[in-house]
Motif scaffolding. Structure first.
Motif, PDB file in Angstrom:
ATOM      1  N   VAL A  23       0.851  -1.192   0.000  1.00  0.00           N
ATOM      2  CA  VAL A  23       0.000   0.000   0.000  1.00  0.00           C
ATOM      3  C   VAL A  23       0.889   1.246   0.000  1.00  0.00           C
ATOM      4  CG1 VAL A  23      -2.057   1.080   0.980  1.00  0.00           C
ATOM      5  CG2 VAL A  23      -1.657  -1.354   1.341  1.00  0.00           C
ATOM      6  N   PRO A  24       1.646   1.466  -1.085  1.00  0.00           N
ATOM      7  CA  PRO A  24       2.605   2.572  -1.121  1.00  0.00           C
ATOM      8  C   PRO A  24       1.935   3.936  -1.126  1.00  0.00           C
ATOM      9  CG  PRO A  24       2.423   1.539  -3.276  1.00  0.00           C
ATOM     10  CD  PRO A  24       1.653   0.678  -2.336  1.00  0.00           C
ATOM     11  N   VAL A  25       2.532   4.854  -0.360  1.00  0.00           N
ATOM     12  CA  VAL A  25       2.053   6.233  -0.264  1.00  0.00           C
ATOM     13  C   VAL A  25       3.098   7.129  -0.924  1.00  0.00           C
ATOM     14  CG1 VAL A  25       1.319   8.090   1.272  1.00  0.00           C
ATOM     15  CG2 VAL A  25       0.885   5.694   1.901  1.00  0.00           C
ATOM     16  N   GLY A  26       2.702   7.806  -1.995  1.00  0.00           N
ATOM     17  CA  GLY A  26       3.622   8.663  -2.712  1.00  0.00           C
ATOM     18  C   GLY A  26       3.473  10.125  -2.339  1.00  0.00           C
ATOM     19  N   THR A  27       4.408  10.938  -2.795  1.00  0.00           N
ATOM     20  CA  THR A  27       4.327  12.381  -2.591  1.00  0.00           C
ATOM     21  C   THR A  27       2.997  12.904  -3.128  1.00  0.00           C
ATOM     22  OG1 THR A  27       6.730  12.565  -2.839  1.00  0.00           O
ATOM     23  CG2 THR A  27       5.442  14.583  -3.093  1.00  0.00           C
ATOM     24  N   VAL A  29       0.082  12.038  -2.129  1.00  0.00           N
ATOM     25  CA  VAL A  29      -0.959  11.010  -2.009  1.00  0.00           C
ATOM     26  C   VAL A  29      -1.280  10.804  -0.537  1.00  0.00           C
ATOM     27  CG1 VAL A  29      -1.538   8.583  -2.455  1.00  0.00           C
ATOM     28  CG2 VAL A  29      -0.194   9.879  -4.121  1.00  0.00           C
ATOM     29  N   THR A  30      -2.548  10.768  -0.172  1.00  0.00           N
ATOM     30  CA  THR A  30      -2.933  10.522   1.215  1.00  0.00           C
ATOM     31  C   THR A  30      -2.996   9.022   1.471  1.00  0.00           C
ATOM     32  OG1 THR A  30      -5.324  10.391   0.816  1.00  0.00           O
ATOM     33  CG2 THR A  30      -4.367  12.600   1.133  1.00  0.00           C
ATOM     34  N   PRO A  31      -2.899   8.597   2.742  1.00  0.00           N
ATOM     35  CA  PRO A  31      -3.092   7.172   3.032  1.00  0.00           C
ATOM     36  C   PRO A  31      -4.432   6.650   2.543  1.00  0.00           C
ATOM     37  CG  PRO A  31      -2.083   8.255   4.908  1.00  0.00           C
ATOM     38  CD  PRO A  31      -2.453   9.348   3.939  1.00  0.00           C
ATOM     39  N   GLY A  32      -5.479   7.460   2.626  1.00  0.00           N
ATOM     40  CA  GLY A  32      -6.776   7.039   2.099  1.00  0.00           C
ATOM     41  C   GLY A  32      -6.729   6.797   0.608  1.00  0.00           C
ATOM     42  N   ASP A  33      -6.046   7.682  -0.124  1.00  0.00           N
ATOM     43  CA  ASP A  33      -5.868   7.485  -1.562  1.00  0.00           C
ATOM     44  C   ASP A  33      -5.122   6.184  -1.837  1.00  0.00           C
ATOM     45  OD1 ASP A  33      -7.088   9.916  -2.151  1.00  0.00           O
ATOM     46  OD2 ASP A  33      -5.180  11.014  -2.182  1.00  0.00           O
ATOM     47  N   ALA A  34      -4.070   5.929  -1.056  1.00  0.00           N
ATOM     48  CA  ALA A  34      -3.258   4.732  -1.253  1.00  0.00           C
ATOM     49  C   ALA A  34      -4.090   3.465  -1.046  1.00  0.00           C
ATOM     50  CB  ALA A  34      -2.060   4.748  -0.306  1.00  0.00           C
ATOM     51  N   ILE A  35      -4.934   3.472  -0.031  1.00  0.00           N
ATOM     52  CA  ILE A  35      -5.773   2.305   0.230  1.00  0.00           C
ATOM     53  C   ILE A  35      -6.781   2.111  -0.895  1.00  0.00           C
ATOM     54  CG2 ILE A  35      -7.544   1.388   1.782  1.00  0.00           C
ATOM     55  CD1 ILE A  35      -5.942   2.767   4.079  1.00  0.00           C
ATOM     56  N   ARG A  36      -7.382   3.199  -1.350  1.00  0.00           N
ATOM     57  CA  ARG A  36      -8.326   3.074  -2.472  1.00  0.00           C
ATOM     58  C   ARG A  36      -7.618   2.582  -3.735  1.00  0.00           C
ATOM     59  NH1 ARG A  36     -10.672   7.283   0.517  1.00  0.00           N
ATOM     60  NH2 ARG A  36      -9.232   8.846  -0.327  1.00  0.00           N
ATOM     61  N   ASN A  37      -6.387   3.021  -3.949  1.00  0.00           N
ATOM     62  CA  ASN A  37      -5.613   2.522  -5.084  1.00  0.00           C
ATOM     63  C   ASN A  37      -5.395   1.012  -4.975  1.00  0.00           C
ATOM     64  OD1 ASN A  37      -5.360   5.076  -6.208  1.00  0.00           O
ATOM     65  ND2 ASN A  37      -3.342   5.459  -5.310  1.00  0.00           N
ATOM     66  N   SER A  38      -5.111   0.543  -3.759  1.00  0.00           N
ATOM     67  CA  SER A  38      -4.881  -0.886  -3.573  1.00  0.00           C
ATOM     68  C   SER A  38      -6.148  -1.695  -3.822  1.00  0.00           C
ATOM     69  CB  SER A  38      -4.341  -1.153  -2.165  1.00  0.00           C
ATOM     70  OG  SER A  38      -3.003  -0.683  -2.047  1.00  0.00           O
ATOM     71  N   LEU A  39      -7.286  -1.178  -3.422  1.00  0.00           N
ATOM     72  CA  LEU A  39      -8.544  -1.874  -3.688  1.00  0.00           C
ATOM     73  C   LEU A  39      -8.774  -1.988  -5.202  1.00  0.00           C
ATOM     74  CD1 LEU A  39     -10.881  -0.321  -0.965  1.00  0.00           C
ATOM     75  CD2 LEU A  39      -9.677  -2.516  -0.908  1.00  0.00           C
ATOM     76  N   HIS A  40      -8.458  -0.908  -5.932  1.00  0.00           N
ATOM     77  CA  HIS A  40      -8.586  -0.956  -7.389  1.00  0.00           C
ATOM     78  C   HIS A  40      -7.621  -1.959  -7.989  1.00  0.00           C
ATOM     79  CE1 HIS A  40      -7.477   0.447 -11.505  1.00  0.00           C
ATOM     80  NE2 HIS A  40      -8.789   0.473 -11.630  1.00  0.00           N
ATOM     81  N   LEU A  41      -6.375  -1.979  -7.498  1.00  0.00           N
ATOM     82  CA  LEU A  41      -5.390  -2.914  -8.019  1.00  0.00           C
ATOM     83  C   LEU A  41      -5.810  -4.355  -7.747  1.00  0.00           C
ATOM     84  CD1 LEU A  41      -2.642  -3.406  -9.376  1.00  0.00           C
ATOM     85  CD2 LEU A  41      -1.612  -3.304  -7.093  1.00  0.00           C
ATOM     86  N   ALA A  42      -6.380  -4.601  -6.569  1.00  0.00           N
ATOM     87  CA  ALA A  42      -6.836  -5.955  -6.248  1.00  0.00           C
ATOM     88  C   ALA A  42      -7.906  -6.415  -7.227  1.00  0.00           C
ATOM     89  CB  ALA A  42      -7.356  -6.006  -4.820  1.00  0.00           C
ATOM     90  N   ARG A  43      -8.844  -5.550  -7.524  1.00  0.00           N
ATOM     91  CA  ARG A  43      -9.895  -5.923  -8.487  1.00  0.00           C
ATOM     92  C   ARG A  43      -9.306  -6.171  -9.870  1.00  0.00           C
ATOM     93  NH1 ARG A  43     -12.864  -2.005  -5.291  1.00  0.00           N
ATOM     94  NH2 ARG A  43     -12.141  -0.320  -6.670  1.00  0.00           N
ATOM     95  N   GLY A  63       5.816   5.867   3.981  1.00  0.00           N
ATOM     96  CA  GLY A  63       5.509   5.473   2.613  1.00  0.00           C
ATOM     97  C   GLY A  63       4.741   4.176   2.493  1.00  0.00           C
ATOM     98  N   ILE A  64       4.342   3.578   3.620  1.00  0.00           N
ATOM     99  CA  ILE A  64       3.646   2.291   3.606  1.00  0.00           C
ATOM    100  C   ILE A  64       2.429   2.377   4.511  1.00  0.00           C
ATOM    101  CG2 ILE A  64       3.827  -0.154   4.191  1.00  0.00           C
ATOM    102  CD1 ILE A  64       6.767  -0.023   3.478  1.00  0.00           C
ATOM    103  N   ALA A  65       1.240   2.072   3.963  1.00  0.00           N
ATOM    104  CA  ALA A  65      -0.005   2.228   4.721  1.00  0.00           C
ATOM    105  C   ALA A  65      -0.660   0.893   5.043  1.00  0.00           C
ATOM    106  CB  ALA A  65      -0.986   3.110   3.939  1.00  0.00           C
ATOM    107  N   SER A  66       0.154  -0.151   5.245  1.00  0.00           N
ATOM    108  CA  SER A  66      -0.407  -1.484   5.483  1.00  0.00           C
ATOM    109  C   SER A  66      -0.204  -1.976   6.908  1.00  0.00           C
ATOM    110  CB  SER A  66       0.210  -2.482   4.502  1.00  0.00           C
ATOM    111  OG  SER A  66       1.629  -2.497   4.609  1.00  0.00           O
ATOM    112  N   ALA A  67      -0.104  -1.060   7.873  1.00  0.00           N
ATOM    113  CA  ALA A  67       0.148  -1.465   9.252  1.00  0.00           C
ATOM    114  C   ALA A  67      -0.991  -2.314   9.826  1.00  0.00           C
ATOM    115  CB  ALA A  67       0.375  -0.231  10.127  1.00  0.00           C
ATOM    116  N   ALA A  68      -2.230  -1.914   9.576  1.00  0.00           N
ATOM    117  CA  ALA A  68      -3.399  -2.653  10.086  1.00  0.00           C
ATOM    118  C   ALA A  68      -3.749  -3.748   9.077  1.00  0.00           C
ATOM    119  CB  ALA A  68      -4.560  -1.705  10.317  1.00  0.00           C
ATOM    120  N   TYR A 285       6.995   7.767  -1.196  1.00  0.00           N
ATOM    121  CA  TYR A 285       7.611   7.513  -2.496  1.00  0.00           C
ATOM    122  C   TYR A 285       7.653   8.816  -3.302  1.00  0.00           C
ATOM    123  CZ  TYR A 285       7.415   2.506  -1.732  1.00  0.00           C
ATOM    124  OH  TYR A 285       7.622   1.244  -1.227  1.00  0.00           O
ATOM    125  N   PRO A 286       8.835   9.247  -3.726  1.00  0.00           N
ATOM    126  CA  PRO A 286       8.929  10.483  -4.512  1.00  0.00           C
ATOM    127  C   PRO A 286       8.442  10.253  -5.943  1.00  0.00           C
ATOM    128  CG  PRO A 286      11.081   9.452  -4.350  1.00  0.00           C
ATOM    129  CD  PRO A 286      10.153   8.624  -3.499  1.00  0.00           C
TER     130      PRO A 286
END
Length: 379
Positions: A23-27, A29-43, A63-68, A285-286
């Motif tokens: 669940v990478p977090v880039g410059t 990008v919010t953690p919420g955005d990163a999680i939504r991106n991961s849901l899209h990638l999973a689909r 840069g990583i939002a996968s703690a939980a 992530y820059p």
């Protein structure tokens, strides 16, 4: 086509391909955005025919939002229909085995037949954060190399005992009279999820073999240990009912783009990110532009080179060659790919191009000690 552990239909690739998501977090990008991106990638990867979608437990890294991790597994499983979803992994020393059993029992009840439980021994963070995660002041295991020597099984390490507790809870079995957990049960409980051991050295490889569990090796950040660990795993493997053969998955960092030049440009941020992480300066992530403009020192370039030397980066043809070399060397039964770039669209495109190579990704030979297709290696 290759049969998959866990009872699902065969994958459409020459060998199973899976996803490891941090669940990478880039410059910008919010953690919420990163999680939504991961849901899209999973689909999207489910549509492409990937076998598993695993999320990795890390703590204290901007840069990583996968703690939980367990919470995210539930979200990914709810957003998909058929792909297996799991942990790559849950760092067991950070958690009471009862809590993990309750979490994955709940996930198994909600998504029957789709949940994997990958377990790691390292803390997935720095020492101070590892201490903060635990209710005791014991020194976290995994920082010192206490178990990488072949043939050495360290009974003083608590990890095998933690696995035994967890599997007892998950199976709904009773602890014997006199055991400190006698009378304690985990609820809710569902079918026991396939359990994998994860590792980056020989210790977990040997434990996985002795316990007849499938093994996933972190080649993407410990490439120098890949072949010795896989050899140790296969030589240590003890067949058991339902787990007759070793099953090895190799996790690799891969970035595919339309051309070699584009791939190298997109890989700049991960090189800068890994250098910062290895030098104690973790961050988001820059962008490729930020990475290109960074004033590198020679020492920093060498740190980045060493940290990313095992990464497979390039056009489809270059990546095909690189992954076939990896499979030739390892005899892996399954390949798990992690791709970390700044732009979500580039990450999705990389997996799309990788899926197009799936029919060619099979080793041309079987290395000494490797064993073929496993029959339900966990469960």
């Amino acid at each position: 086509m290759t049969s998959q552990p866990g009872g699902l239909a065969p994958a459409p690739f020459a060998l199973p391909l899976s996803v490891l998501d941090l669940v990478p977090v880039g410059t910008g990008v919010t953690p919420g955005d990163a999680i939504r991106n991961s849901l899209h990638l999973a689909r999207r990867t489910e549509q492409l025919g990937f076998t598993r979608y695993w999320l990795a437990e890390h703590h204290g890294m901007p840069g990583i939002a996968s703690a939980a991790t367990a919470l995210l597994i539930g979200q990914v499983a709810a957003a998909t229909e058929t792909i297996r979803v799991g942990s790559g992994g849950v760092m067991l020393p950070n958690h009471a085995p009862l809590v993990v059993a309750e979490q994955f029992g709940t996930l198994g009840a909600m998504f029957p037949g789709r949940i994997d439980l990958g377990l790691g021994r390292a803390p997935g963070t720095d020492q101070a954060t590892a201490r903060a995660l635990r209710r005791t002041q014991a020194s976290p295991s995994g920082f010192a190399d206490r178990g990488g020597t072949p043939g050495r099984f360290l009974v003083e390490d608590e990890f095998p005992d933690q696995i035994a507790e967890l599997t007892t809870f998950l199976a709904g079995a009773e602890f014997p009279k006199g055991h400190r957990l006698h009378g304690v049960t985990a609820f809710p409980r569902a079918e026991m999820p396939p359990i994998w051991l994860l590792g980056s050295s020989g210790y977990s490889a040997q434990v996985a073999g002795i316990l007849s569990l499938p093994f996933a090796f972190a080649h993407h950040f410990s490439a120098q240990n890949t072949l010795p660990a896989l050899e140790l795993y296969r030589s240590s493997f003890r067949p058991s009912a339902g787990r007759e053969r070793p099953y090895a998955m190799v996790a690799a960092a891969v970035l595919v783009a339309d051309t070699d030049e584009q791939a190298e440009w997109l890989a700049g941020p991960i090189r800068l990110t890994m250098m910062r992480l290895r030098t104690g300066r973790p961050g988001t992530y820059p962008t490729p532009e930020e990475a290109a403009a960074y004033p590198w020192t020679d020492q920093e370039r060498e740190v980045a080179r060493q940290a990313t030397a095992s990464h497979v980066v390039g056009s489809p043809e270059r990546v095909r060659r690189g992954l076939r070399q990896l499979l030739d060397a390892t005899g892996a039964d399954e390949l798990m790919v992690t791709t970390n770039v700044h732009a979500h669209t580039d990450r999705v495109h990389s997996y799309e191009l990788l899926a197009g190579l799936g029919g060619d990704l099979v080793p041309s030979r079987t290395p000494a000690g490797a064993v073929g297709e496993a029959t339900r290696p966990a469960g």
